[in-house]
Design a protein around this motif. Structure first.
Motif, PDB file in Angstrom:
ATOM      1  N   THR A  59     -12.867  -6.303  23.868  1.00  0.00           N
ATOM      2  CA  THR A  59     -12.202  -7.364  23.119  1.00  0.00           C
ATOM      3  C   THR A  59     -13.155  -8.468  22.686  1.00  0.00           C
ATOM      4  O   THR A  59     -12.736  -9.577  22.405  1.00  0.00           O
ATOM      5  N   THR A  60     -14.422  -8.168  22.599  1.00  0.00           N
ATOM      6  CA  THR A  60     -15.363  -9.152  22.083  1.00  0.00           C
ATOM      7  C   THR A  60     -15.374  -9.074  20.561  1.00  0.00           C
ATOM      8  O   THR A  60     -14.947  -8.084  19.967  1.00  0.00           O
ATOM      9  N   ASP A  61     -15.896 -10.130  19.927  1.00  0.00           N
ATOM     10  CA  ASP A  61     -16.012 -10.128  18.466  1.00  0.00           C
ATOM     11  C   ASP A  61     -16.728  -8.874  17.979  1.00  0.00           C
ATOM     12  O   ASP A  61     -16.317  -8.252  17.006  1.00  0.00           O
ATOM     13  N   ALA A  67     -14.855  -1.481  15.781  1.00  0.00           N
ATOM     14  CA  ALA A  67     -13.640  -0.677  15.665  1.00  0.00           C
ATOM     15  C   ALA A  67     -13.001  -0.832  14.289  1.00  0.00           C
ATOM     16  O   ALA A  67     -12.536   0.145  13.682  1.00  0.00           O
ATOM     17  N   ILE A  68     -12.986  -2.050  13.782  1.00  0.00           N
ATOM     18  CA  ILE A  68     -12.397  -2.300  12.464  1.00  0.00           C
ATOM     19  C   ILE A  68     -13.229  -1.649  11.367  1.00  0.00           C
ATOM     20  O   ILE A  68     -12.677  -1.006  10.458  1.00  0.00           O
ATOM     21  N   GLU A  73     -13.689   2.497   7.229  1.00  0.00           N
ATOM     22  CA  GLU A  73     -14.428   3.618   6.642  1.00  0.00           C
ATOM     23  C   GLU A  73     -13.588   4.895   6.648  1.00  0.00           C
ATOM     24  O   GLU A  73     -13.549   5.621   5.652  1.00  0.00           O
ATOM     25  N   LYS A  74     -12.895   5.133   7.727  1.00  0.00           N
ATOM     26  CA  LYS A  74     -12.048   6.330   7.822  1.00  0.00           C
ATOM     27  C   LYS A  74     -10.925   6.270   6.794  1.00  0.00           C
ATOM     28  O   LYS A  74     -10.627   7.255   6.124  1.00  0.00           O
ATOM     29  N   HIS A  75     -10.306   5.122   6.643  1.00  0.00           N
ATOM     30  CA  HIS A  75      -9.161   4.993   5.743  1.00  0.00           C
ATOM     31  C   HIS A  75      -9.565   4.965   4.266  1.00  0.00           C
ATOM     32  O   HIS A  75      -8.954   5.638   3.440  1.00  0.00           O
ATOM     33  N   PHE A  76     -10.596   4.191   3.921  1.00  0.00           N
ATOM     34  CA  PHE A  76     -10.960   3.996   2.517  1.00  0.00           C
ATOM     35  C   PHE A  76     -12.086   4.896   2.036  1.00  0.00           C
ATOM     36  O   PHE A  76     -12.306   5.023   0.836  1.00  0.00           O
ATOM     37  N   VAL A  84     -16.062 -10.753  12.604  1.00  0.00           N
ATOM     38  CA  VAL A  84     -14.849 -11.164  13.306  1.00  0.00           C
ATOM     39  C   VAL A  84     -15.168 -12.470  14.018  1.00  0.00           C
ATOM     40  O   VAL A  84     -16.141 -12.551  14.768  1.00  0.00           O
ATOM     41  N   ARG A  85     -14.357 -13.483  13.748  1.00  0.00           N
ATOM     42  CA  ARG A  85     -14.596 -14.808  14.327  1.00  0.00           C
ATOM     43  C   ARG A  85     -13.292 -15.413  14.829  1.00  0.00           C
ATOM     44  O   ARG A  85     -12.249 -15.271  14.188  1.00  0.00           O
ATOM     45  N   ASP A  86     -13.367 -16.117  15.961  1.00  0.00           N
ATOM     46  CA  ASP A  86     -12.165 -16.747  16.519  1.00  0.00           C
ATOM     47  C   ASP A  86     -12.006 -18.173  15.990  1.00  0.00           C
ATOM     48  O   ASP A  86     -12.865 -18.709  15.292  1.00  0.00           O
ATOM     49  N   HIS A  87     -10.880 -18.769  16.322  1.00  0.00           N
ATOM     50  CA  HIS A  87     -10.550 -20.111  15.836  1.00  0.00           C
ATOM     51  C   HIS A  87     -11.601 -21.144  16.231  1.00  0.00           C
ATOM     52  O   HIS A  87     -12.002 -21.973  15.400  1.00  0.00           O
TER      53      HIS A  87
END
Length: 190
Positions: A59-61, A67-68, A73-76, A84-87
């Motif tokens: 669950t780190t950035d 994973a994203i 890549e798999k989908h498109f 990925v950045r947190d608040h």
């Protein structure tokens, strides 16, 4: 613990290439188990909530990003660099801006979000005076660009984006309105 993140995609939906419809992007993120998925504009901004166990390595950035990127890549069928950045990070970028953001129009100020911290040494050979009144400043994994006539006419922006200057670094730019909007969208009521 629940954490809300912003996902910043680089180089999509520009000039009709590398099309990533936002509805499909939301589906990809939901397919990974993320909740409350929202997108902002068509330029590759998404916000999502996930259960983050701070002791869990997945669950780190960085692991979320990997994973994203794989799911996109798999989908498109093509690779898209993401950040990925947190608040807290996004709020710090806005709060730490070295320019008088409230006095400038949003088109004048941009945040180039970076995958890692870069130092001034990378830009040592750049004659900053040659680009005035444009200027830039570095922060924590961000490069702030002040371009008084906007990014589209900036002479400094393309120079800063050269692979030789940012070798090995993923960079994606957002105007100041978007930078502030991402802070707002990732804020969670506590």
């Amino acid at each position: 613990m629940t954490t809300t993140y912003a996902l910043l995609l680089r180089g999509i939906n520009v000039g009709g290439r590398r099309k990533v419809p936002m509805a499909e992007l939301r589906s990809v993120l939901e397919g990974l188990g993320h909740r409350d998925v929202r997108t902002y504009l068509q330029s590759g901004n998404a916000v999502f909530t996930t259960d983050a166990d701070t002791d869990a390595p997945d669950t780190t950035d960085e692991t979320l990003r990997q994973a994203i990127e794989a799911a996109i890549e798999k989908h498109f069928g093509f690779t898209v660099d993401c950040l990925v950045r947190d608040h807290a990070y996004l709020a710090a970028v806005v709060d730490d801006c070295p320019y008088p953001a409230e006095e400038l129009q949003a088109k004048e100020l941009h945040a180039f979000y970076l995958s890692e911290t870069v130092d001034e040494e990378r830009f040592a050979a750049l004659d900053r005076d040659a680009y005035l009144p444009e200027s830039f400043a570095l922060g924590d994994r961000v490069l702030y660009l002040h371009a008084p006539t906007g990014l589209g006419t900036s002479k400094l922006a393309p120079v800063l984006a050269r692979p030789s200057l940012l070798k090995g670094v993923t960079a994606t730019a957002r105007n100041w309105n978007t930078a502030r909007k991402l802070v707002e969208m990732t804020r969670t009521e506590g």
